[in-house]
Scaffold this active site. Structure first.
Site, PDB file in Angstrom:
ATOM      1  N   SER A  91     -41.100 -19.550 -75.928  1.00 23.76           N
ATOM      2  CA  SER A  91     -42.203 -18.607 -76.061  1.00 23.76           C
ATOM      3  C   SER A  91     -43.477 -19.339 -76.464  1.00 23.76           C
ATOM      4  O   SER A  91     -43.920 -20.240 -75.758  1.00 23.76           O
ATOM      5  CB  SER A  91     -41.817 -17.488 -77.029  1.00 23.76           C
ATOM      6  OG  SER A  91     -42.784 -16.469 -77.009  1.00 23.76           O
ATOM      7  N   HIS A 198     -43.405 -10.723 -73.672  1.00 21.06           N
ATOM      8  CA  HIS A 198     -42.772 -11.231 -72.442  1.00 21.06           C
ATOM      9  C   HIS A 198     -42.367 -10.129 -71.462  1.00 21.06           C
ATOM     10  O   HIS A 198     -41.732 -10.411 -70.452  1.00 21.06           O
ATOM     11  CB  HIS A 198     -41.584 -12.149 -72.752  1.00 21.06           C
ATOM     12  CG  HIS A 198     -41.997 -13.404 -73.440  1.00 21.06           C
ATOM     13  ND1 HIS A 198     -42.658 -14.427 -72.787  1.00 21.06           N
ATOM     14  CD2 HIS A 198     -41.922 -13.781 -74.732  1.00 21.06           C
ATOM     15  CE1 HIS A 198     -42.939 -15.382 -73.644  1.00 21.06           C
ATOM     16  NE2 HIS A 198     -42.511 -15.008 -74.837  1.00 21.06           N
TER      17      HIS A 198
END
Length: 303
Positions: A91, A198
């Protein structure tokens, strides 16, 4: 001889006091930190070193804090003569990987991360979204079951073979947790995060990033980066720009990322940054890989 990869953790690894010992006990680290702090429009130093925890938990502070600490440890490790053949990050950790591979300078990387944190925070506040960790069920089965849920809910973080994170609107997340538990998931845990990171709900943040990255000059690099969204290898600035855009609303394919590193001859992985979360995930993906955690000055001194 086996190849080396550096990997970098994402949000959730932060803690009040992070990086303070490095700042106070290493001249090179202090110089780099001061350059980073000077380059930002807000007081990251106080948030990192003194908190309070609620302030550091805000995405605007969390993301640059993690990347700053990770990249300073990265620099100190390289001073020891240890360099990676490949880099990857989980991430926001992908931004640490961008800095480690030298697509951007250290302070530019943190500055871009801080823009990402603010953009994601702004969009997260507008959408009523969340995330949940699903444990004990293969990701393929999760994806199939989510197709039956109305609303927006997607599998977004493929962390290890039996842990997948889902994200979407809050109602759909709650329905999905019940459905997945009914169908055999061992646990379904709502995560204490401020948005559906996401997932496709975050695409407006990607559009903001797409404009912002045009103000940066990305270099092509010799160190290869394995991308979150595709688990493919990136080494040019243009490929990276596409990944930065897609990653803000696309998945973290961590299992495939580690498999790609191994396929390319990686035998030793250094997890660089706060915590040891990635070391635990990597051991569940492939226990034959050697993982070394670099999360403090003493970890570097003990090498």
């Amino acid at each position: 001889m086996g190849k080396v990869a550096f990997v970098f953790p994402g949000q959730g690894s932060q803690f009040v006091g992070m990086g303070k010992d490095i700042y106070e006990n290493n001249d090179l680290a202090r110089k780099e930190y001061d350059k980073i702090f000077k380059n930002l429009s807000f007081d990251l130093k106080t948030a990192m070193f003194d908190g309070p925890e609620e302030l550091l938990k805000k995405t605007k502070y969390t993301q640059p804090a993690i990347v700053a600490m990770s990249l300073i440890l990265d620099k100190l490790l390289k001073e020891k003569g240890i360099y990676p053949d490949f880099v990857a990050g989980h991430s926001v950790g992908e931004y640490s990987a961008i800095g480690s591979a030298e697509f951007l300078s250290l302070d530019e990387t943190v500055k871009l991360t801080s823009f990402r944190g603010e953009a994601m925070n702004e969009i997260a506040e507008k959408v009523n979204g969340g995330m949940a960790a699903i444990i004990g069920m293969p990701s393929e089965k999760i994806i199939e079951l989510l197709k039956t849920v109305t609303g927006v809910v997607e599998a977004v973080n493929f962390n290890e073979p039996k842990q997948t994170v889902i994200a979407g609107d809050k109602d759909s997340i709650e329905k999905s947790c019940e459905l997945l538990k009914e169908n055999g998931a061992r646990r379904a845990l709502l995560l204490p995060v401020s948005g559906p990171f996401h997932s496709s709900l975050m695409k407006p943040a990607g559009e903001k990033l797409k404009k912002e990255i045009e103000t940066y000059e990305f270099k092509d690099t010799k160190i290869k980066l394995v991308a979150n969204t595709t688990a493919e290898i990136i080494s040019t600035g243009n490929e990276l720009k596409e990944e930065i855009y897609n990653q803000s609303f696309g998945p973290v394919r961590w299992v495939e990322t580690i498999e790609k590193l191994k396929e390319n001859g990686v035998e030793t992985i250094y997890e660089i940054g706060p915590g040891k979360t990635l070391a635990g995930l990597i051991r569940k993906i492939d226990k034959n890989l050697k993982v070394v955690s670099i999360n403090s000055l003493s970890a570097i001194d003990n090498l």
